[in-house]
Design an enzyme around this catalytic site. Sequence first.
Site, short mmCIF file in Angstrom:
data_model
loop_
_atom_site.label_atom_id
_atom_site.label_comp_id
_atom_site.label_asym_id
_atom_site.label_seq_id
_atom_site.Cartn_x
_atom_site.Cartn_y
_atom_site.Cartn_z
N TYR A 61 136.92 16.32 36.85
CA TYR A 61 137.89 15.38 36.86
C TYR A 61 137.86 14.42 35.81
CZ TYR A 61 138.22 16.80 41.79
OH TYR A 61 138.72 17.41 43.13
N LEU A 214 147.81 16.17 52.38
CA LEU A 214 149.18 15.85 52.31
C LEU A 214 150.12 16.46 51.39
CD1 LEU A 214 148.71 11.76 52.59
CD2 LEU A 214 149.60 13.51 54.41
N ALA A 215 149.44 17.77 50.69
CA ALA A 215 150.15 18.71 50.03
C ALA A 215 150.59 17.76 48.88
CB ALA A 215 151.40 19.25 50.65
N GLY A 221 156.50 11.84 53.68
CA GLY A 221 157.64 11.39 54.33
C GLY A 221 158.91 10.97 53.56
N LYS A 222 158.41 10.65 52.17
CA LYS A 222 159.36 10.13 51.31
C LYS A 222 160.45 11.29 50.78
CE LYS A 222 156.07 8.72 48.57
NZ LYS A 222 155.59 8.10 47.36
#
Length: 353
Positions: A61, A214-215, A221-222
């Site tokens: 990372y 949350l993929a 939801g946005k």
Amino acid sequence: MEYRQLGRSGLRVSALTLGTMTFGGRGGFSAVGATDVDGARRQVDLCLDAGVNLIDTADVYSSGLSEEITGEVIKGRRDSLLLSSKVRMSMGDGPNDAGLSRHHIIAGCEASLRRLGTDHIDIYHVHEWDGHTRLEETMSALDSLVSAGKVRYLAASNYAGWQLMKALAIADSRGLERFSAQQIYYSLEARDAEYELIPLSIDQGLGILVWSPLAGGLLSGKYRRNASPSEQTRQLSGEWHEPPVRDQEKLYDTIEVLVDVAGAHGVSPAQVALAWLLAKPAVTSLIIGARTDEQLRDNLGAASLALTEDELETLDKVSAPDLIYPHWHQLATAADRLGPADLSLLGRHLQSS
């Protein structure tokens, strides 16, 4: 915060884990975030206050910068938390700067310990498969790190079912430390892990740590079917390709159900997506990372959200993967003798038949 046993090990980890891929923003990782030391310290403070006890990072990372930032912000409180890191990816231009050879594993662990400013890593992952190195060499090298006290528990990440099972068999046959967990991609957007990796974890007693639950933000939801192009995600626009989206219409159908369930609870769709995962078999902890403190606070709220059986079933149905071979054949011909691992995939089909 709920604390769950990591597979058959004696280690208990929080149901939510702080992910640090957004720390640093060096090189290509700038596409997912560029959290600096001050921002990282705020996020760690938020998580510790919420009861999170595990921080997940990796040497690759931001080319080590994420580990350096993590080490800086945990100074003085190392004993109150657990650290997870990884080895396998390329960390230089040399011929031995990648892979799962004894050379790279030991050198990688030593470098991670220096960057993190600690004398041990609590959960050490092999980050990806290495088809050029014998598993005997890999598992022996990992076992030596545990024996030396530099690593407490071992885990695999992004392995196929046969690869993971072979590694476990080699460890068991030679009396080496085996993997206690695996870190996998698993979400309402893609449930491929349910074919082999989830049943394997149930059968072999492995904990499951979930990356990108949350993929990559798709399940926040946005992003809706009729959103304007400027509101689409990095994945859909091509800026970031993890995870791939194979069925966009099914994704949008799933998001619509998420939004409806979230509205009934007065919470965000992201919290519902996380709560659904926390209810799945063998799942130990979800790795949540965020660009902003607000996103992180919202995600932390999932730890206290309980969905009803009807809501879980509705989410299961809209996102369900097709049965691939041999699972559809076993459903038809072996339903009289299915065990707990088999039922994690086939159980819902038996209930609906």
